[in-house]
Design a protein around this motif. Sequence first.
Motif, PDB file in Angstrom:
ATOM      1  N   GLU A  22     -39.234  -1.483  -6.156  1.00  0.00           N
ATOM      2  CA  GLU A  22     -40.639  -1.075  -6.281  1.00  0.00           C
ATOM      3  C   GLU A  22     -41.258  -0.856  -4.902  1.00  0.00           C
ATOM      4  O   GLU A  22     -42.025   0.085  -4.702  1.00  0.00           O
ATOM      5  CB  GLU A  22     -41.443  -2.112  -7.080  1.00  0.00           C
ATOM      6  N   ILE A  65     -43.104   2.520  -3.669  1.00  0.00           N
ATOM      7  CA  ILE A  65     -44.493   2.506  -3.184  1.00  0.00           C
ATOM      8  C   ILE A  65     -44.581   3.227  -1.836  1.00  0.00           C
ATOM      9  O   ILE A  65     -45.452   4.076  -1.626  1.00  0.00           O
ATOM     10  CB  ILE A  65     -45.009   1.050  -3.084  1.00  0.00           C
ATOM     11  N   VAL A  98     -45.455  -6.987  -1.329  1.00  0.00           N
ATOM     12  CA  VAL A  98     -44.759  -5.709  -1.250  1.00  0.00           C
ATOM     13  C   VAL A  98     -44.126  -5.631   0.139  1.00  0.00           C
ATOM     14  O   VAL A  98     -44.795  -5.808   1.154  1.00  0.00           O
ATOM     15  CB  VAL A  98     -45.716  -4.532  -1.511  1.00  0.00           C
ATOM     16  N   ALA A 128     -49.146  -2.759  -4.578  1.00  0.00           N
ATOM     17  CA  ALA A 128     -48.928  -3.814  -5.567  1.00  0.00           C
ATOM     18  C   ALA A 128     -47.655  -3.584  -6.359  1.00  0.00           C
ATOM     19  O   ALA A 128     -47.326  -2.451  -6.723  1.00  0.00           O
ATOM     20  CB  ALA A 128     -50.107  -3.857  -6.534  1.00  0.00           C
ATOM     21  N   TYR A 129     -46.968  -4.683  -6.625  1.00  0.00           N
ATOM     22  CA  TYR A 129     -45.878  -4.637  -7.604  1.00  0.00           C
ATOM     23  C   TYR A 129     -46.501  -4.368  -8.965  1.00  0.00           C
ATOM     24  O   TYR A 129     -47.682  -4.675  -9.195  1.00  0.00           O
ATOM     25  CB  TYR A 129     -45.119  -5.965  -7.629  1.00  0.00           C
ATOM     26  N   SER A 130     -45.724  -3.831  -9.890  1.00  0.00           N
ATOM     27  CA  SER A 130     -46.264  -3.513 -11.214  1.00  0.00           C
ATOM     28  C   SER A 130     -46.884  -4.739 -11.885  1.00  0.00           C
ATOM     29  O   SER A 130     -47.904  -4.637 -12.545  1.00  0.00           O
ATOM     30  CB  SER A 130     -45.195  -2.868 -12.093  1.00  0.00           C
ATOM     31  N   GLN A 146     -48.520  -7.017 -10.556  1.00  0.00           N
ATOM     32  CA  GLN A 146     -49.778  -7.394  -9.899  1.00  0.00           C
ATOM     33  C   GLN A 146     -50.948  -6.529 -10.380  1.00  0.00           C
ATOM     34  O   GLN A 146     -52.087  -6.792 -10.013  1.00  0.00           O
ATOM     35  CB  GLN A 146     -49.648  -7.266  -8.382  1.00  0.00           C
ATOM     36  N   MET A 147     -50.658  -5.507 -11.157  1.00  0.00           N
ATOM     37  CA  MET A 147     -51.708  -4.649 -11.695  1.00  0.00           C
ATOM     38  C   MET A 147     -52.230  -5.288 -12.980  1.00  0.00           C
ATOM     39  O   MET A 147     -51.460  -5.588 -13.888  1.00  0.00           O
ATOM     40  CB  MET A 147     -51.165  -3.240 -11.993  1.00  0.00           C
ATOM     41  N   SER A 181     -48.925   1.489  -6.908  1.00  0.00           N
ATOM     42  CA  SER A 181     -48.028   0.545  -7.543  1.00  0.00           C
ATOM     43  C   SER A 181     -46.820   1.333  -8.021  1.00  0.00           C
ATOM     44  O   SER A 181     -46.869   2.564  -8.100  1.00  0.00           O
ATOM     45  CB  SER A 181     -48.738  -0.126  -8.723  1.00  0.00           C
ATOM     46  N   LYS A 209     -45.837   1.544 -10.870  1.00  0.00           N
ATOM     47  CA  LYS A 209     -46.090   2.073 -12.215  1.00  0.00           C
ATOM     48  C   LYS A 209     -46.696   3.461 -12.136  1.00  0.00           C
ATOM     49  O   LYS A 209     -47.597   3.693 -11.371  1.00  0.00           O
ATOM     50  CB  LYS A 209     -47.032   1.154 -12.983  1.00  0.00           C
TER      51      LYS A 209
END
Length: 186
Positions: free
Chosen positions: A34, A38, A64, A161-163, A165-166, A184, A186
Motif C-alpha cells: 500500500e 500511495i 505509511v 493513509a493505509y486503507s 486508517q480511512m 490511500s 483504496k
Amino acid sequence: MMSNSTDIAQQKKELRRAIRERKREADRSVMMKESTQIFEEIEKLEAFKTAKVVLAYWSMNDEVFTHDFVMKWYKHKQIYLPLVVGNSLELREFSGMDCMRVGPSFGILEPQEGAIYDNRPIDFAIIPGVAFDIKGNRMGRGKAYYDKLLRTNSMLKIGVAYSFQMVKSVPTDEFDIPMDLVISAK
C-alpha cells in the motif's frame, strides 16, 4: 452532561484505540505494498512534479512507509523532515542517511544535522496521521505537532493513509487542520 470538547476527546481516544488494533492485525507485506501504491499516486500529481520544497517524514513502523520515497527524491528536491523539539516540530533538510540520528522523543531516526528550515515556502507536504476521512479530516497521535506546524504554514497538505486508517468520519475540533487531499491505497 459532558461538554462537546470532552466528547470529541473521548471519540478521538476510542478511534485511536480502534486504529491501533487494526495496525496490530495488519499484514506487514500488505502495508508495504500500500505504501508503494500511495507514493506512486503522489508522484503522478502535477503539484508534486513541480514542487521544489517538500515536507515529508521519516516513518515509524506503524506509519505509511516513506524511507524509499525520501531516498529516491532528496537529490532532486529539497526534502525537509520534522524532528520533535519540546512540544513542537523543527524541520531540517534531509541530506542523506549521514544526517539521521535516533532522536530522544520517540526513539526514531530524525535529521539531527543539516540545514534548519528557514521559512521558505513549502510547496508540497506529506502528512502522516492515525486516521483520515474522505473530507480530509485528520487525526494524529494527540500531541498536535502537525496541527501547530500546519497552522503557521500555508502549503498543499497531502495526508497519507493505509486503507484501514480511512474511516467514515474523524472527530474534529477547531484546532484540527484538514488536509487538501488524502491518498490511500483504496
